[in-house]
Write an enzyme that holds these catalytic residues in place. Sequence first.
Site, PDB file in Angstrom:
ATOM      1  N   LYS A  85       0.831  -1.224   0.000  1.00  0.00           N
ATOM      2  CA  LYS A  85       0.000   0.000   0.000  1.00  0.00           C
ATOM      3  C   LYS A  85       0.854   1.259   0.000  1.00  0.00           C
ATOM      4  CE  LYS A  85      -4.085  -2.007   2.086  1.00  0.00           C
ATOM      5  NZ  LYS A  85      -4.395  -2.698   3.328  1.00  0.00           N
ATOM      6  N   THR A 113      14.054  -1.511  -0.247  1.00  0.00           N
ATOM      7  CA  THR A 113      14.057  -0.807   1.037  1.00  0.00           C
ATOM      8  C   THR A 113      15.483  -0.421   1.423  1.00  0.00           C
ATOM      9  OG1 THR A 113      12.126  -2.083   1.663  1.00  0.00           O
ATOM     10  CG2 THR A 113      13.319  -0.990   3.452  1.00  0.00           C
ATOM     11  N   THR A 114      15.585   0.747   2.038  1.00  0.00           N
ATOM     12  CA  THR A 114      16.898   1.331   2.365  1.00  0.00           C
ATOM     13  C   THR A 114      17.340   0.960   3.782  1.00  0.00           C
ATOM     14  OG1 THR A 114      15.571   3.283   2.832  1.00  0.00           O
ATOM     15  CG2 THR A 114      16.790   3.274   0.765  1.00  0.00           C
ATOM     16  N   PRO A 123      19.876  -0.290  -4.298  1.00  0.00           N
ATOM     17  CA  PRO A 123      19.681   1.053  -3.738  1.00  0.00           C
ATOM     18  C   PRO A 123      18.777   1.904  -4.626  1.00  0.00           C
ATOM     19  CG  PRO A 123      21.996   0.423  -3.584  1.00  0.00           C
ATOM     20  CD  PRO A 123      21.308  -0.644  -4.408  1.00  0.00           C
ATOM     21  N   ASN A 124      18.804   1.630  -5.933  1.00  0.00           N
ATOM     22  CA  ASN A 124      17.898   2.345  -6.828  1.00  0.00           C
ATOM     23  C   ASN A 124      17.584   1.459  -8.034  1.00  0.00           C
ATOM     24  OD1 ASN A 124      16.710   4.365  -8.638  1.00  0.00           O
ATOM     25  ND2 ASN A 124      17.468   5.826  -7.113  1.00  0.00           N
ATOM     26  N   HIS A 155      14.647  14.773  -2.072  1.00  0.00           N
ATOM     27  CA  HIS A 155      13.493  13.862  -2.032  1.00  0.00           C
ATOM     28  C   HIS A 155      12.257  14.554  -1.464  1.00  0.00           C
ATOM     29  CE1 HIS A 155      16.477  10.651  -2.643  1.00  0.00           C
ATOM     30  NE2 HIS A 155      15.463   9.871  -2.968  1.00  0.00           N
ATOM     31  N   HIS A 156      11.131  13.849  -1.625  1.00  0.00           N
ATOM     32  CA  HIS A 156       9.862  14.243  -1.008  1.00  0.00           C
ATOM     33  C   HIS A 156      10.013  14.231   0.522  1.00  0.00           C
ATOM     34  CE1 HIS A 156       9.087  10.039   0.173  1.00  0.00           C
ATOM     35  NE2 HIS A 156       9.703   9.747  -0.959  1.00  0.00           N
ATOM     36  N   LYS A 202       9.917  10.994   3.157  1.00  0.00           N
ATOM     37  CA  LYS A 202      10.976   9.974   3.244  1.00  0.00           C
ATOM     38  C   LYS A 202      11.521   9.915   4.669  1.00  0.00           C
ATOM     39  CE  LYS A 202      15.254   8.539   0.908  1.00  0.00           C
ATOM     40  NZ  LYS A 202      14.826   7.135   0.893  1.00  0.00           N
ATOM     41  N   GLY A 218      19.506   5.914   0.322  1.00  0.00           N
ATOM     42  CA  GLY A 218      20.329   4.740   0.035  1.00  0.00           C
ATOM     43  C   GLY A 218      21.156   4.954  -1.233  1.00  0.00           C
ATOM     44  N   THR A 219      20.557   5.627  -2.200  1.00  0.00           N
ATOM     45  CA  THR A 219      21.270   5.877  -3.459  1.00  0.00           C
ATOM     46  C   THR A 219      22.470   6.793  -3.235  1.00  0.00           C
ATOM     47  OG1 THR A 219      19.136   5.723  -4.575  1.00  0.00           O
ATOM     48  CG2 THR A 219      20.959   6.675  -5.838  1.00  0.00           C
TER      49      THR A 219
HETATM   50  N1  LIG Z   1      15.383   1.084  -4.476  1.00  0.00           N
HETATM   51  C1  LIG Z   1      14.562   1.943  -5.085  1.00  0.00           C
HETATM   52  O1  LIG Z   1      14.646   2.186  -6.306  1.00  0.00           O
HETATM   53  C2  LIG Z   1      13.520   2.627  -4.267  1.00  0.00           C
HETATM   54  C3  LIG Z   1      13.478   2.418  -2.930  1.00  0.00           C
HETATM   55  N2  LIG Z   1      12.528   3.018  -2.160  1.00  0.00           N
HETATM   56  C4  LIG Z   1      12.544   2.654  -0.761  1.00  0.00           C
HETATM   57  O2  LIG Z   1      11.444   1.796  -0.514  1.00  0.00           O
HETATM   58  C5  LIG Z   1      10.989   1.981   0.827  1.00  0.00           C
HETATM   59  C6  LIG Z   1       9.501   2.340   0.803  1.00  0.00           C
HETATM   60  O3  LIG Z   1       9.361   3.632   0.245  1.00  0.00           O
HETATM   61  P1  LIG Z   1       7.922   4.310   0.104  1.00  0.00           P
HETATM   62  O4  LIG Z   1       7.013   3.438  -0.694  1.00  0.00           O
HETATM   63  O5  LIG Z   1       8.149   5.694  -0.339  1.00  0.00           O
HETATM   64  O6  LIG Z   1       7.431   4.311   1.622  1.00  0.00           O
HETATM   65  P2  LIG Z   1       5.920   4.216   2.156  1.00  0.00           P
HETATM   66  O7  LIG Z   1       5.968   4.636   3.582  1.00  0.00           O
HETATM   67  O8  LIG Z   1       4.995   4.915   1.215  1.00  0.00           O
HETATM   68  O9  LIG Z   1       5.582   2.631   2.066  1.00  0.00           O
HETATM   69  C7  LIG Z   1       6.055   1.677   2.930  1.00  0.00           C
HETATM   70  C8  LIG Z   1       4.898   0.728   3.198  1.00  0.00           C
HETATM   71  O10 LIG Z   1       5.377  -0.426   3.879  1.00  0.00           O
HETATM   72  C9  LIG Z   1       4.406  -0.757   4.853  1.00  0.00           C
HETATM   73  N3  LIG Z   1       5.025  -1.620   5.851  1.00  0.00           N
HETATM   74  C10 LIG Z   1       5.769  -1.276   6.928  1.00  0.00           C
HETATM   75  N4  LIG Z   1       6.171  -2.376   7.584  1.00  0.00           N
HETATM   76  C11 LIG Z   1       5.675  -3.433   6.899  1.00  0.00           C
HETATM   77  C12 LIG Z   1       5.746  -4.838   7.083  1.00  0.00           C
HETATM   78  N5  LIG Z   1       6.403  -5.365   8.113  1.00  0.00           N
HETATM   79  N6  LIG Z   1       5.136  -5.648   6.176  1.00  0.00           N
HETATM   80  C13 LIG Z   1       4.457  -5.116   5.116  1.00  0.00           C
HETATM   81  N7  LIG Z   1       4.342  -3.789   4.909  1.00  0.00           N
HETATM   82  C14 LIG Z   1       4.955  -2.961   5.784  1.00  0.00           C
HETATM   83  C15 LIG Z   1       3.908   0.584   5.380  1.00  0.00           C
HETATM   84  O11 LIG Z   1       2.664   0.464   6.055  1.00  0.00           O
HETATM   85  C16 LIG Z   1       3.803   1.356   4.071  1.00  0.00           C
HETATM   86  O12 LIG Z   1       2.543   1.160   3.445  1.00  0.00           O
HETATM   87  C17 LIG Z   1      11.887   3.069   1.431  1.00  0.00           C
HETATM   88  O13 LIG Z   1      12.958   2.474   2.123  1.00  0.00           O
HETATM   89  C18 LIG Z   1      12.403   3.803   0.194  1.00  0.00           C
HETATM   90  O14 LIG Z   1      13.613   4.449   0.432  1.00  0.00           O
HETATM   91  C19 LIG Z   1      11.597   3.854  -2.689  1.00  0.00           C
HETATM   92  C20 LIG Z   1      11.601   4.132  -4.025  1.00  0.00           C
HETATM   93  C21 LIG Z   1      12.585   3.557  -4.927  1.00  0.00           C
HETATM   94  O1  LIG Z   2      12.367   6.965  -0.568  1.00  0.00           O
HETATM   95  C1  LIG Z   2      12.413   7.156  -1.810  1.00  0.00           C
HETATM   96  O2  LIG Z   2      11.536   7.781  -2.427  1.00  0.00           O
HETATM   97  C2  LIG Z   2      13.551   6.604  -2.548  1.00  0.00           C
HETATM   98  N1  LIG Z   2      14.389   5.843  -1.903  1.00  0.00           N
HETATM   99  C3  LIG Z   2      15.563   5.233  -2.451  1.00  0.00           C
HETATM  100  C4  LIG Z   2      16.805   5.794  -1.785  1.00  0.00           C
HETATM  101  O3  LIG Z   2      16.795   6.066  -0.584  1.00  0.00           O
HETATM  102  O4  LIG Z   2      17.827   5.945  -2.481  1.00  0.00           O
HETATM  103  C5  LIG Z   2      15.605   5.309  -3.961  1.00  0.00           C
HETATM  104  C6  LIG Z   2      15.060   6.581  -4.537  1.00  0.00           C
HETATM  105  O5  LIG Z   2      15.934   7.615  -4.234  1.00  0.00           O
HETATM  106  C7  LIG Z   2      13.671   6.871  -4.001  1.00  0.00           C
END
Ligand SMILES: NC(=O)C1=CN([C@@H]2O[C@H](COP(=O)(O)OP(=O)(O)OC[C@H]3O[C@@H](n4cnc5c(N)ncnc54)[C@H](O)[C@@H]3O)[C@@H](O)[C@H]2O)C=CC1
Ligand SMILES: O=C(O)C1=N[C@H](C(=O)O)C[C@H](O)C1
Length: 250
Positions: A12, A79-80, A106-107, A135-136, A139, A145-146
């Site tokens: 979600k 996840t970071t 990381p990305n 970032h937004h 966060k 992480g990137t």
């Molecule tokens: N590697 C990449 O390219 C990207 C990585 N990210 C990372 O992904 C992660 C999530 O980012 P967002 O979606 O922006 O955050 P968000 O806060 O919108 O979503 C995280 C979701 O995980 C849920 N959650 C928490 N603990 C949980 C559990 N134990 N089991 C299942 N669901 C659980 C939360 O309720 C929430 O809905 C962050 O660490 C972010 O940095 C985000 C975008 C790109």
């Molecule tokens: O939280 C995010 O949005 C993102 N998280 C990742 C990070 O921490 O590098 C990847 C991207 O920057 C988006």
Amino acid sequence: MSKLRVAVLGAKGRIGSEAVRAVEAAEDLELVAALGRGDSLEALTDTGAQVVVELTTPASVMDNLDFCVRHGIHAVVGTTGWTDERLAQLNTALAASPGTGVLIAPNFSIGAVLTMKFAEVAAPYFESVEVIELHHPNKVDAPSGTATRTAQLIAAARQKAGSAPQPDATATGLDGARGADVDGVPVHAVRLRGLLAHQEVLLGGEGETLTIRHDSLHHSSFMPGILLGVRRVVDTPGLTFGLEHFLDLK
Ligand SMILES: NC(=O)C1=CN([C@@H]2O[C@H](COP(=O)(O)OP(=O)(O)OC[C@H]3O[C@@H](n4cnc5c(N)ncnc54)[C@H](O)[C@@H]3O)[C@@H](O)[C@H]2O)C=CC1
Ligand SMILES: O=C(O)C1=N[C@H](C(=O)O)C[C@H](O)C1
């Protein structure tokens, strides 16, 4: 050919909800579970998930991966919050589950992966290099992480090339004004409403600067990388850190 059975954790969330749609739209994949906070991980084994896409929070990711690896479920992790200690713990778990693969990226966006690569290549040719990530404001972690990974790659490339420490005469000022120190590379984190995920690597030499900038304008930018990870991780046992390894970009 049978479809790969995929589950999304964090379904979600901002990126998780986009990943659910991407898996549903992929003809070779079947979404068998979309779990949020509080949902039982038993759903993964009950539905026969083969690959989990982990997009939750730094506080949740280790427990989720422990469950997956113990049950031989491959994982693609966005996840970071990765530290050497966490990676060692994951490697220990993977050693006890031969055949299971985990990709930590990381990305997932191709532009961000290339930014890291270009920065790594350029870093030894300049006296100064700093990373700014933007970032937004929702966060939870900083620096991103990137940005952390980018700085680590820059530092390793400079060390390998025998680069001198960066020039910096700062002697007084406010704490934090020079950013976080990641292996000797200053990293600055901006949180601004309206932004999604952006990064600049600033490099400076005598009489010139080079700026490498990447912008993720929508969460769709991460989907091709996630889908590539899902398709490749099932044939890649052990820990893979960085999507570049699946792009032949090492
Ligand atoms: N590697 C990449 O390219 C990207 C990585 N990210 C990372 O992904 C992660 C999530 O980012 P967002 O979606 O922006 O955050 P968000 O806060 O919108 O979503 C995280 C979701 O995980 C849920 N959650 C928490 N603990 C949980 C559990 N134990 N089991 C299942 N669901 C659980 C939360 O309720 C929430 O809905 C962050 O660490 C972010 O940095 C985000 C975008 C790109
Ligand atoms: O939280 C995010 O949005 C993102 N998280 C990742 C990070 O921490 O590098 C990847 C991207 O920057 C988006």
